[in-house]
Design an enzyme around this catalytic site. Structure first.
Site, PDB file in Angstrom:
ATOM      1  N   GLY A 107       8.329 -58.832 -31.604  1.00  0.00           N
ATOM      2  CA  GLY A 107       7.831 -57.762 -32.287  1.00  0.00           C
ATOM      3  C   GLY A 107       8.763 -56.672 -33.576  1.00  0.00           C
ATOM      4  O   GLY A 107       7.896 -56.832 -34.168  1.00  0.00           O
ATOM      5  N   CYS A 160     -16.849 -44.831 -13.674  1.00  0.00           N
ATOM      6  CA  CYS A 160     -17.863 -45.728 -14.516  1.00  0.00           C
ATOM      7  C   CYS A 160     -19.461 -45.793 -13.262  1.00  0.00           C
ATOM      8  O   CYS A 160     -19.269 -46.088 -12.394  1.00  0.00           O
ATOM      9  CB  CYS A 160     -17.281 -47.702 -14.559  1.00  0.00           C
ATOM     10  SG  CYS A 160     -18.697 -48.682 -14.723  1.00  0.00           S
ATOM     11  N   CYS A 179     -20.827 -49.569 -11.978  1.00  0.00           N
ATOM     12  CA  CYS A 179     -19.840 -49.919 -11.045  1.00  0.00           C
ATOM     13  C   CYS A 179     -19.403 -49.579 -10.571  1.00  0.00           C
ATOM     14  O   CYS A 179     -18.751 -49.857  -9.394  1.00  0.00           O
ATOM     15  CB  CYS A 179     -19.378 -51.393 -12.164  1.00  0.00           C
ATOM     16  SG  CYS A 179     -17.081 -50.951 -12.704  1.00  0.00           S
ATOM     17  N   CYS A 228     -17.490 -49.202 -18.070  1.00  0.00           N
ATOM     18  CA  CYS A 228     -15.673 -50.033 -18.438  1.00  0.00           C
ATOM     19  C   CYS A 228     -16.665 -50.834 -19.387  1.00  0.00           C
ATOM     20  O   CYS A 228     -16.983 -50.751 -20.174  1.00  0.00           O
ATOM     21  CB  CYS A 228     -15.892 -51.356 -17.230  1.00  0.00           C
ATOM     22  SG  CYS A 228     -16.034 -50.546 -15.284  1.00  0.00           S
ATOM     23  N   CYS A 271     -17.039 -55.318 -15.438  1.00  0.00           N
ATOM     24  CA  CYS A 271     -17.991 -54.590 -14.376  1.00  0.00           C
ATOM     25  C   CYS A 271     -19.199 -55.715 -14.098  1.00  0.00           C
ATOM     26  O   CYS A 271     -19.646 -54.845 -13.098  1.00  0.00           O
ATOM     27  CB  CYS A 271     -18.694 -52.996 -15.948  1.00  0.00           C
ATOM     28  SG  CYS A 271     -19.402 -52.742 -15.302  1.00  0.00           S
TER      29      CYS A 271
END
Ligand SMILES: [Zn+2]
Lengths: 209, 289
Positions: free
Chosen positions: B34, B244, B247, B272, B278
């Protein structure tokens, strides 16, 4: 544009880097360093002083004129006139530096782990201005249990075997990392090219037998 | 002559010194999760702000054996993804894929692929804005000192005031986290949906900011905790009943598109954001009876 294939040295450096990166990201999971390319004509040294060529090549893969280095054997820092020092600087253009200011060090044997306390650990603002050490060991064993490791990169904890270490090595290492984010990052490399990354975040305990 | 115009580029475009410097910075980044490491960002034949930070990381770490995936907003066919992929393949000759499971190296802006990533994969993120402290301390040098001292009090106050104003932690696409309990890190530009997926992951995440010349990392199995408050807990974009339209997935990050009806009107639909995921679901649904 056409992609040129990497030179042998560039290819070696890139593969070595991925092993170093992965070893540091997953302490306790041993990486396998690739064998150094042909042409690593190490200087003639007495047999007892021959360095671990995997560690030499791994260190060399990170060195250039933007870096400085030092190295130690038998617990003593080696001079700028040592044949291996000259060998390193000739091939990398790295500066030879006093240990307290060196960016990278090679510790030729476990006895030299005592020298880890001499190295720079960075500052609070710039903890990355710290030394990275390559420590040569005889053997690393992923299934052994000399040390128990915990911290980032490790799911829970895991053990690693490093037979034949001097008794005080662990306390010297832990003293360099008592003040995070300051610290010294270490790669332990054995004679077969197995590589153990020990970033400053790794907590290490002796496994009681 | 035609051939003389074809220049022979160094593998991975960057010279070996540039790669080495980035590699050294990456090792430090992994060792200090980080923490932002400065690096000498190079000029590349792509405008800064278009992913040169991530691109330089990819070029510094890629090997001929890698299989590369490049996505932009979750989409392999996005303009930025296509440009970056072309540059990388032309200068390395590596194989590419759209399948997240087949890639060894994934460069991305904005999304972490939906399918869980493995330990043998590396995700490289392109970062536009590096420092979460820029909201309370625009001076980068002073912000660096604050990070060094873990001086995050002002940021917590700022966050709390923001969430009270906005009602919850919906600070759009800018969401700070604490990495390994020590460094505050910006997750821009990934959506909140992907923030929990950085936590204790199997995969190594590398972040590169070309314009701000910073590299940082989240190693695998590292705690990544969003800034949150007892009365205002962290929430992703998930909405009950979301789905979605392509899909049928109910547990993915969705994006909205306007579908015109040809008569000057139309409707908004959601699908998606991870287009390859997808497509895979659609393909397998078609195969099944
Ligand atoms: Zn879908």
């Amino acid at each position: 544009m056409i992609a040129a294939p990497p030179t042998t040295q560039a290819y070696f450096n890139s593969r070595t880097f991925r092993i170093l990166l992965d070893s540091l990201a997953r302490p306790g999971t041993l990486g396998r360093l690739p064998p150094p390319p042909q042409g690593y004509d190490l200087p003639l040294l007495p047999a007892m002083q021959l360095p671990n060529h995997y560690a030499v090549a791994a260190l060399l893969s990170l060195l250039d004129q933007g870096t400085s280095m030092a190295h130690a054997a038998g617990g003593l820092w080696l001079s700028a006139e040592h044949p291996l020092t000259r060998w390193f600087t000739l091939r990398s253009n790295a500066q030879v530096e006093t240990p307290a200011y060196a960016d990278y060090v090679l510790l030729h044997d476990p006895a030299s782990a005592a020298c880890l306390g001499d190295l720079k650990r960075g500052s609070l603002t710039f903890p990355e201005q710290s030394c990275t050490a390559f420590l040569c060991v005889a053997q690393l064993d992923e299934h052994g249990a000399t040390w128990r490791l915990a911290g980032p990169g490790i799911a829970g904890s895991r053990t690693v075997g490093i037979p034949g270490l001097p008794a005080n090595v662990l306390s010297v290492i832990m003293a360099t990392r008592s003040d995070f984010p300051l610290g010294v990052d270490i790669f332990c490399i054995d004679v077969t090219g197995a590589c153990l990354g020990l970033p400053r975040t790794t907590r290490i305990e002796e496994v009681c037998s | 002559m035609q051939q003389t115009n074809e220049q022979l580029y160094n593998f991975g475009l960057l010279d070996e010194d540039a790669k080495r410097e980035i590699r050294r910075s990456l090792l430090k980044a992994v060792a200090i999760p980080g923490h932002q490491i400065p690096f000498a960002s190079r000029d590349l034949p792509i405008a800064r702000g278009w992913g040169t930070g991530g691109l330089q990381i990819t070029l510094a770490i890629i090997t001929p054996e890698d299989c590369l995936k490049v996505i932009d907003q979750g989409d392999d066919a996005g303009v930025n993804a296509v440009n970056l992929r072309r540059l990388i393949t032309q200068t390395t000759g590596v194989a590419t894929t759209v399948d997240s499971c087949a890639a060894s190296l994934i460069q991305t802006r904005h999304r972490i692929p939906e399918e869980p990533l493995r330990a043998d994969q590396i995700l490289v993120l392109q970062v536009p804005m590096v420092d979460p402290l820029r909201w309370v301390e625009p001076n980068l040098e002073r912000a660096t000192v604050m990070h060094g001292e873990a001086d995050y009090g002002r940021m917590w106050v700022y966050m709390y005031e923001s969430v009270v104003r906005a009602g919850d932690l919906r600070i759009a696409s800018q969401y700070p986290v604490m990495v390994n309990g020590r460094y505050m890190m910006d997750t821009t530009p990934i959506p909140r949906w992907d923030v929990p997926r950085l936590d204790m992951a199997e995969t190594l995440f590398l972040f590169g900011a070309g314009r701000e010349k910073r590299i940082y990392a989240v190693p695998p199995h590292t705690p990544v905790v969003p800034l949150q408050f007892e009365d205002y807990p962290f929430r992703t974009e998930y909405q009950a009943g979301q789905r979605c339209v392509r899909c049928g997935a109910e547990q993915t990050f969705l994006t909205s598109h306007f579908v015109p009806d040809g008569a000057g009107a139309g409707q908004w639909v959601t699908s998606c954001s991870d287009s390859s995921f997808c497509d895979k679901r659609l393909a397998s649904a078609e195969v099944q009876p």
